[in-house]
Design a protein around this motif. Structure first.
Motif, PDB file in Angstrom:
ATOM      1  N   ARG A 262       6.783   2.849  -1.732  1.00  0.00           N
ATOM      2  CA  ARG A 262       6.335   1.819  -0.799  1.00  0.00           C
ATOM      3  C   ARG A 262       6.895   0.443  -1.165  1.00  0.00           C
ATOM      4  O   ARG A 262       7.248  -0.347  -0.304  1.00  0.00           O
ATOM      5  CB  ARG A 262       4.808   1.775  -0.787  1.00  0.00           C
ATOM      6  CG  ARG A 262       4.202   3.031  -0.179  1.00  0.00           C
ATOM      7  CD  ARG A 262       2.697   3.019  -0.257  1.00  0.00           C
ATOM      8  NE  ARG A 262       2.145   4.250   0.324  1.00  0.00           N
ATOM      9  CZ  ARG A 262       0.849   4.535   0.322  1.00  0.00           C
ATOM     10  NH1 ARG A 262      -0.020   3.678  -0.197  1.00  0.00           N
ATOM     11  NH2 ARG A 262       0.428   5.669   0.849  1.00  0.00           N
ATOM     12  N   SER A 263       6.982   0.164  -2.450  1.00  0.00           N
ATOM     13  CA  SER A 263       7.561  -1.104  -2.886  1.00  0.00           C
ATOM     14  C   SER A 263       9.015  -1.184  -2.490  1.00  0.00           C
ATOM     15  O   SER A 263       9.506  -2.217  -2.033  1.00  0.00           O
ATOM     16  CB  SER A 263       7.416  -1.253  -4.407  1.00  0.00           C
ATOM     17  OG  SER A 263       6.068  -1.228  -4.785  1.00  0.00           O
TER      18      SER A 263
ATOM     19  N   GLN B  67       3.847  -1.332   8.659  1.00  0.00           N
ATOM     20  CA  GLN B  67       2.649  -1.402   9.486  1.00  0.00           C
ATOM     21  C   GLN B  67       1.612  -0.371   9.031  1.00  0.00           C
ATOM     22  O   GLN B  67       0.417  -0.648   8.995  1.00  0.00           O
ATOM     23  CB  GLN B  67       3.010  -1.171  10.951  1.00  0.00           C
ATOM     24  CG  GLN B  67       3.813  -2.313  11.575  1.00  0.00           C
ATOM     25  CD  GLN B  67       4.229  -2.008  12.997  1.00  0.00           C
ATOM     26  OE1 GLN B  67       4.020  -0.901  13.499  1.00  0.00           O
ATOM     27  NE2 GLN B  67       4.844  -2.986  13.654  1.00  0.00           N
ATOM     28  N   SER B  68       2.118   0.824   8.672  1.00  0.00           N
ATOM     29  CA  SER B  68       1.210   1.867   8.182  1.00  0.00           C
ATOM     30  C   SER B  68       0.551   1.446   6.880  1.00  0.00           C
ATOM     31  O   SER B  68      -0.648   1.646   6.667  1.00  0.00           O
ATOM     32  CB  SER B  68       1.978   3.171   7.987  1.00  0.00           C
ATOM     33  OG  SER B  68       1.155   4.174   7.423  1.00  0.00           O
ATOM     34  N   LEU B  69       1.327   0.830   5.994  1.00  0.00           N
ATOM     35  CA  LEU B  69       0.779   0.374   4.717  1.00  0.00           C
ATOM     36  C   LEU B  69      -0.251  -0.730   4.928  1.00  0.00           C
ATOM     37  O   LEU B  69      -1.269  -0.777   4.244  1.00  0.00           O
ATOM     38  CB  LEU B  69       1.905  -0.128   3.817  1.00  0.00           C
ATOM     39  CG  LEU B  69       2.871   0.942   3.290  1.00  0.00           C
ATOM     40  CD1 LEU B  69       4.027   0.289   2.554  1.00  0.00           C
ATOM     41  CD2 LEU B  69       2.153   1.919   2.383  1.00  0.00           C
ATOM     42  N   ARG B  70       0.028  -1.608   5.869  1.00  0.00           N
ATOM     43  CA  ARG B  70      -0.934  -2.663   6.166  1.00  0.00           C
ATOM     44  C   ARG B  70      -2.248  -2.070   6.680  1.00  0.00           C
ATOM     45  O   ARG B  70      -3.334  -2.513   6.316  1.00  0.00           O
ATOM     46  CB  ARG B  70      -0.357  -3.612   7.208  1.00  0.00           C
ATOM     47  CG  ARG B  70       0.713  -4.555   6.669  1.00  0.00           C
ATOM     48  CD  ARG B  70       1.285  -5.413   7.779  1.00  0.00           C
ATOM     49  NE  ARG B  70       2.272  -6.366   7.270  1.00  0.00           N
ATOM     50  CZ  ARG B  70       3.025  -7.136   8.050  1.00  0.00           C
ATOM     51  NH1 ARG B  70       2.896  -7.057   9.376  1.00  0.00           N
ATOM     52  NH2 ARG B  70       3.886  -7.979   7.515  1.00  0.00           N
ATOM     53  N   GLY B  71      -2.125  -1.049   7.530  1.00  0.00           N
ATOM     54  CA  GLY B  71      -3.327  -0.391   8.047  1.00  0.00           C
ATOM     55  C   GLY B  71      -4.137   0.264   6.943  1.00  0.00           C
ATOM     56  O   GLY B  71      -5.368   0.160   6.914  1.00  0.00           O
ATOM     57  N   GLN B  72      -3.426   0.935   6.015  1.00  0.00           N
ATOM     58  CA  GLN B  72      -4.123   1.576   4.893  1.00  0.00           C
ATOM     59  C   GLN B  72      -4.812   0.533   4.019  1.00  0.00           C
ATOM     60  O   GLN B  72      -5.920   0.749   3.524  1.00  0.00           O
ATOM     61  CB  GLN B  72      -3.123   2.379   4.061  1.00  0.00           C
ATOM     62  CG  GLN B  72      -2.544   3.593   4.785  1.00  0.00           C
ATOM     63  CD  GLN B  72      -1.549   4.351   3.923  1.00  0.00           C
ATOM     64  OE1 GLN B  72      -1.572   4.255   2.701  1.00  0.00           O
ATOM     65  NE2 GLN B  72      -0.671   5.081   4.577  1.00  0.00           N
ATOM     66  N   LEU B  73      -4.138  -0.599   3.820  1.00  0.00           N
ATOM     67  CA  LEU B  73      -4.720  -1.660   2.997  1.00  0.00           C
ATOM     68  C   LEU B  73      -5.986  -2.210   3.650  1.00  0.00           C
ATOM     69  O   LEU B  73      -6.995  -2.458   2.970  1.00  0.00           O
ATOM     70  CB  LEU B  73      -3.697  -2.780   2.803  1.00  0.00           C
ATOM     71  CG  LEU B  73      -4.131  -3.946   1.906  1.00  0.00           C
ATOM     72  CD1 LEU B  73      -4.444  -3.440   0.504  1.00  0.00           C
ATOM     73  CD2 LEU B  73      -3.048  -5.010   1.857  1.00  0.00           C
TER      74      LEU B  73
ATOM     75  N   GLY C  80      -9.754  -1.995   2.156  1.00  0.00           N
ATOM     76  CA  GLY C  80     -10.575  -3.197   2.006  1.00  0.00           C
ATOM     77  C   GLY C  80     -11.924  -3.041   2.668  1.00  0.00           C
ATOM     78  O   GLY C  80     -12.956  -3.466   2.131  1.00  0.00           O
ATOM     79  N   HIS C  81     -11.926  -2.393   3.849  1.00  0.00           N
ATOM     80  CA  HIS C  81     -13.189  -2.164   4.562  1.00  0.00           C
ATOM     81  C   HIS C  81     -14.078  -1.196   3.789  1.00  0.00           C
ATOM     82  O   HIS C  81     -15.289  -1.417   3.669  1.00  0.00           O
ATOM     83  CB  HIS C  81     -12.883  -1.610   5.952  1.00  0.00           C
ATOM     84  CG  HIS C  81     -14.110  -1.331   6.768  1.00  0.00           C
ATOM     85  ND1 HIS C  81     -14.973  -2.325   7.185  1.00  0.00           N
ATOM     86  CD2 HIS C  81     -14.631  -0.156   7.229  1.00  0.00           C
ATOM     87  CE1 HIS C  81     -15.967  -1.777   7.874  1.00  0.00           C
ATOM     88  NE2 HIS C  81     -15.773  -0.479   7.912  1.00  0.00           N
ATOM     89  N   GLU C  82     -13.483  -0.133   3.250  1.00  0.00           N
ATOM     90  CA  GLU C  82     -14.260   0.837   2.470  1.00  0.00           C
ATOM     91  C   GLU C  82     -14.836   0.190   1.223  1.00  0.00           C
ATOM     92  O   GLU C  82     -15.974   0.469   0.829  1.00  0.00           O
ATOM     93  CB  GLU C  82     -13.371   2.027   2.091  1.00  0.00           C
ATOM     94  CG  GLU C  82     -12.973   2.898   3.287  1.00  0.00           C
ATOM     95  CD  GLU C  82     -12.034   4.006   2.878  1.00  0.00           C
ATOM     96  OE1 GLU C  82     -11.653   4.060   1.683  1.00  0.00           O
ATOM     97  OE2 GLU C  82     -11.665   4.826   3.751  1.00  0.00           O
TER      98      GLU C  82
END
Length: 263
Positions: free
Chosen positions: A9-10, A53-59, A63-65
């Motif tokens: 990912r990096s 975008q997928s990584l941002r969604g996972q992040l 954060g919500h969890e």
């Protein structure tokens, strides 16, 4: 595996931000790219954009969890603190007992006793015998054992109190204070988060010691604990039974207040 994903990912992030510059430099060096090469680079760029975008969604999800976990831990702490406060308040109001049942300073020692009387069965939820077991009078040894177990509660030594109360009700199954022992054992187990074991202890007061002065409190506790475990129907039955059988008691007022909050 997690380390490998992080590296991938990096690398994707690096490519995402450097791809436009690499594309511009390649165009300047070669005087232009072939249509197929340009299309391939654009495809890679779009793929990297989707990955970011997928990584941002996972992040955002993580954060919500994490926020939900923190809120859950906070609610559990507040609930535990409330239970301990209630237990300590009830403990402070419990009658104190002398070390012996004999007379002190020329006056008889006040002791909490079990009043045996004919009472209706505790609805269909708890099957009680018609009369309590034959209770044995207090002795110096039994009263001291109860005092030592009970006095651990104000000291917040709940693990030790659980052990001591368990031993007391086992050693003195038919004692005048055995009903008290089971009630406080239930309270201690509640503080420790052992809801089902607390239910067993409160139920024992009702089954084996009908007419005991801890019966109404045990019924109320059964109502609140079963509601917390999700059995609203049974909880309402317990609380309604408290109000019906002990209308003028403090437990009945608490039961009515709790009932008003149950949906």
């Amino acid at each position: 595996m997690a380390s490998k994903d992080l590296k991938v990912r990096s690398f994707a992030m690096v490519l995402f931000f450097t791809a436009p510059f690499a594309l511009a430099e390649a165009q300047q060096a070669s005087g232009g790219l072939s249509p197929s090469a340009a299309a391939d680079l654009l495809f890679q760029l779009e793929t990297l954009q989707q990955e970011v975008q997928s990584l941002r969604g996972q992040l955002e999800n993580q954060g919500h969890e994490l926020k939900l976990m923190k809120e859950s831990q906070r609610d559990r702490y507040i609930d535990l603190d409330k239970r301990i406060s209630i237990l300590m308040s009830a403990s402070a109001n419990e009658p104190k007992y002398a070390s012996t049942p004999a007379q002190s300073a020329g006056r008889p020692v006040a002791a909490e006793t079990v009043v045996t009387r004919n009472v209706p069965s505790v609805s269909s939820l708890v099957s009680s015998p018609l009369a309590p077991v034959n209770l044995q009078p207090l002795t110096a040894k039994s009263q001291q054992a109860y005092n030592e177990a009970y006095n651990l509660i104000p000291q917040r030594k709940f693990d030790e109190a659980e052990v001591a109360l368990t031993k007391f009700v086992k050693d003195y199954p038919n004692n005048t204070l055995t009903g008290n022992g089971y009630y406080w054992l239930g309270e201690v187990k509640l503080v420790q988060g052992k809801s089902q074991e607390a239910i067993d202890a409160f139920s024992t007061v009702i089954k084996n010691f009908p007419g005991h002065n801890k019966e109404q409190d045990s019924l109320y506790k059964l109502g609140t604990v079963t509601d917390q475990l999700g059995d609203t129907v049974k909880a309402k039955s317990y609380l309604q039974d408290v109000i019906r059988r002990f209308p003028d008691s403090k437990a009945a007022k608490l039961a009515a207040g709790y009932l008003s909050k149950i949906k």
